[in-house]
Design an enzyme around this catalytic site. Structure first.
Site, PDB file in Angstrom:
ATOM      1  N   GLU A   1      22.228 -19.669 -47.410  1.00 19.17           N
ATOM      2  CA  GLU A   1      23.245 -18.632 -47.564  1.00 19.17           C
ATOM      3  C   GLU A   1      22.843 -17.417 -46.747  1.00 19.17           C
ATOM      4  OE1 GLU A   1      24.105 -17.355 -51.521  1.00 19.17           O
ATOM      5  OE2 GLU A   1      24.505 -19.370 -52.294  1.00 19.17           O
TER       6      GLU A   1
ATOM      7  N   GLU B   1      30.342  -9.105 -55.092  1.00 17.03           N
ATOM      8  CA  GLU B   1      30.257 -10.525 -55.418  1.00 17.03           C
ATOM      9  C   GLU B   1      31.580 -11.247 -55.182  1.00 17.03           C
ATOM     10  OE1 GLU B   1      27.560 -12.555 -56.442  1.00 17.03           O
ATOM     11  OE2 GLU B   1      26.606 -10.800 -55.556  1.00 17.03           O
TER      12      GLU B   1
ATOM     13  N   LYS C   1      33.989 -14.437 -59.725  1.00 17.84           N
ATOM     14  CA  LYS C   1      32.535 -14.292 -59.712  1.00 17.84           C
ATOM     15  C   LYS C   1      32.155 -13.045 -60.498  1.00 17.84           C
ATOM     16  CE  LYS C   1      29.810 -15.406 -56.578  1.00 17.84           C
ATOM     17  NZ  LYS C   1      28.934 -15.321 -55.396  1.00 17.84           N
TER      18      LYS C   1
ATOM     19  N   GLU D   1      36.138 -14.860 -53.893  1.00 16.74           N
ATOM     20  CA  GLU D   1      36.306 -15.574 -55.160  1.00 16.74           C
ATOM     21  C   GLU D   1      36.427 -14.565 -56.301  1.00 16.74           C
ATOM     22  OE1 GLU D   1      33.430 -18.992 -55.424  1.00 16.74           O
ATOM     23  OE2 GLU D   1      32.846 -18.232 -53.457  1.00 16.74           O
TER      24      GLU D   1
END
Length: 534
Positions: free
Chosen positions: A258, A323, A317, A314
């Site tokens: 990541e 985030e 999250k 998203e």
């Protein structure tokens, strides 16, 4: 020279940059559309956080090199049961392979991050579980698939200068050394989640932003190794190289599982914007796909296979706003900014982006409030949680408390969220509450007022005294609240013919920057469409 397995990370002698495909959102496209978007990026690899059957079926025949993940919660059970490992592979791998080109099985995700004593048991189960997953693959005559585990940079207790890279003392011998032995023996990778954004955001006063974004002329020379660095990512990766070397494993390959940059975040999250995200990821791709291969100062010319985080913003999250803002795409499928993961698009070919306005810390007050349109039913459990934390968090909204009125779920929730955040923000508390809360810089405790003709009531409709707005506003307030309640609330606080701005003590809000309890206004006023009451 470090050997490279062409079946895993390269094709035709060049790096294949991939993308992390997370699904923690309630508004994301179907897998078929998502895979189309991945291919539009010209990505050649994709990492899944679970062996999702619907996604794995859509990946059939695409030739996208795919990594799947064993959930953290299964690691301990698998570590003590070969049959469970075999069953996991039979269920989640064999039905899709090789038509779906699964190249890596990742056991857990960042499980060596510091935790409480109860959570540490899984640390010691990690490598045994990896061995059993590897054997389960072998039982099925699958020998070229790599087994690894993505770890965070917090596995290091020292990373500066890079030559001083050292694994944490609590995991170095009992966990990391066996892991490196396994990775070395199986010719796998050390998978690392490496985010220069967090290192910079936590030390923005001493780290040059341009150095973090692969631009500018800033350099750093390691006083021990003599190696010179031109960007923070290389510096961080080489600290891992030196840490592995210190344990006797100088040649284990690194796979960046990541990395990325947030395209947005909370008010007080510095540098999280589209401009920086695009700059980081585009320059990252250019670095990774350069010919000849650049590598890092400690490993020049060595390829770095990489997954960029992430495919989508998203919205489910947990944690701070960043985030939920790492995506290359919005959930509706439009790109946050264009990027070509093949590296073939020149940097000069991308369109200009709006310049950032939050590369320096936000200075001012911030409140944590219920989001517009929040489901009132969902607020109850969130308020219960907030009020159960800390000391006297919600005393003021108990019956008879100074902020009990108005006695509505939304007003009490806004108080509870702000009170909780004010107490716990410094130690990691967030203003989210499963999407029910958001930060705001608009002071909810201020009510600006203007006289309404033939009335003892003073209100203000944004920045206008236009009677076509003010009079209907008065009527709407009376209709909403009732004449008696309307008079009771206001007449006790506003002096007749007083044109000065005044606070009306109806609702209290803890201001996170000062931890003061502020006076406020009735929650009903927040939903008056275009007639905004401040």
């Amino acid at each position: 020279m470090i050997p490279i397995d062409v079946n895993v990370c390269i094709s035709g002698g060049h790096i294949q940059v991939g993308v992390n495909y997370g699904i923690l959102g309630n508004n994301l496209p179907e897998p078929s559309k998502s895979i189309e978007l991945i291919r539009s990026l010209k990505a050649q690899q994709v990492k899944l956080y679970s062996p999702d059957p619907d996604i794995l079926k859509v990946l059939n025949g695409t030739k996208l090199r795919t990594s799947i993940m064993v959930p953290n919660q299964l690691i301990s059970n698998i570590s003590s049961s070969q049959e469970l490992a075999n069953e996991w592979i039979r269920t989640n791998f064999v039905p899709y392979y090789p038509d779906t080109l699964i190249t890596c099985v990742l056991v857990g995700n960042e499980i060596l991050t510091p935790t409480d004593d109860a959570g540490k048991k899984i640390w010691y189960d990690l490598v045994p579980a990896m061995r059993k997953i590897k054997y389960a693959l072998k039982v099925n005559n699958i020998t070229k698939v790599k087994v690894g585990t993505p770890l965070a940079m917090d596995v290091l207790e020292s990373s500066f200068p890079p030559s001083n890279g050292t694994f944490r003392s609590d995991i170095a011998s009992p966990v990391v050394r066996p892991l490196l032995q396994f990775v070395n023996k199986t010719k796998s990778f050390f998978f690392i989640d490496c985010y220069p954004y967090f290192a910079w955001a936590g030390n923005y006063q001493s780290i040059d932003l341009n150095y973090t974004l692969f631009v500018g002329s800033t350099t750093f020379t390691d006083p021990i190794s003599g190696l010179t660095y031109t960007n923070l990512l290389d510096q961080m990766l080489d600290s891992l190289v030196f840490a592995m070397k210190r344990l006797g494993f100088p040649d284990i390959r690194i796979f960046i599982s990541e990395t990325g940059w947030p395209n947005g975040g909370d008010v007080d999250e510095i540098g999280a914007n589209v401009y920086n995200a695009a700059t980081y990821n585009r320059n990252l791709v250019a670095k990774l796909t350069a010919k000849p291969v650049k590598g890092t100062p400690a490993r020049p010319g060595v390829m770095l296979p990489t997954f960029i985080f992430s495919l989508f913003n998203e919205n489910q999250k947990p944690g701070p706003g960043t985030e939920r803002h790492w995506g290359l795409f919005y959930p509706n499928g439009s790109d946050v900014y264009p990027v070509d993961l093949s590296g073939k698009a020149p940097l000069s070919s991308y369109p200009a982006l709006p310049l950032p306005d939050n590369d320096k810390p936000y200075i001012g007050k911030v409140w944590c409030m219920v989001v517009t349109g929040a489901n009132v039913t969902d607020l109850g459990p969130a308020v219960t949680y907030a009020c159960s934390q800390g000391n006297h968090t919600c005393d003021a909204i108990k019956p008879g408390g100074k902020c009990y009125e108005p006695n509505t779920t939304t007003s009490h929730a806004s108080y509870a969220f702000s009170s909780y955040w004010a107490q716990f923000r410094a130690i990691g508390g967030t203003c989210n509450f499963n999407g029910l809360a958001e930060e705001t810089t608009k002071d909810p405790s201020e009510l600006w007022i203007l006289p309404i003709p033939s009335s003892d009531i003073y209100v203000r409709a944004e920045d206008t005294t236009d009677q076509s707005i003010v009079v209907p506003l008065q009527q709407q307030l009376i209709l909403t609240l009732g004449q008696r309640f309307f008079d009771t609330i206001f007449l006790g606080f506003i002096r007749k013919n007083d044109h000065r701005l005044r606070d009306i003590s109806i609702m209290c809000f803890p201001d996170v920057s000062t931890l003061e309890f502020q006076k406020g206004m009735n929650e009903y006023f927040l939903n008056l469409d275009d007639q905004v009451i401040k």
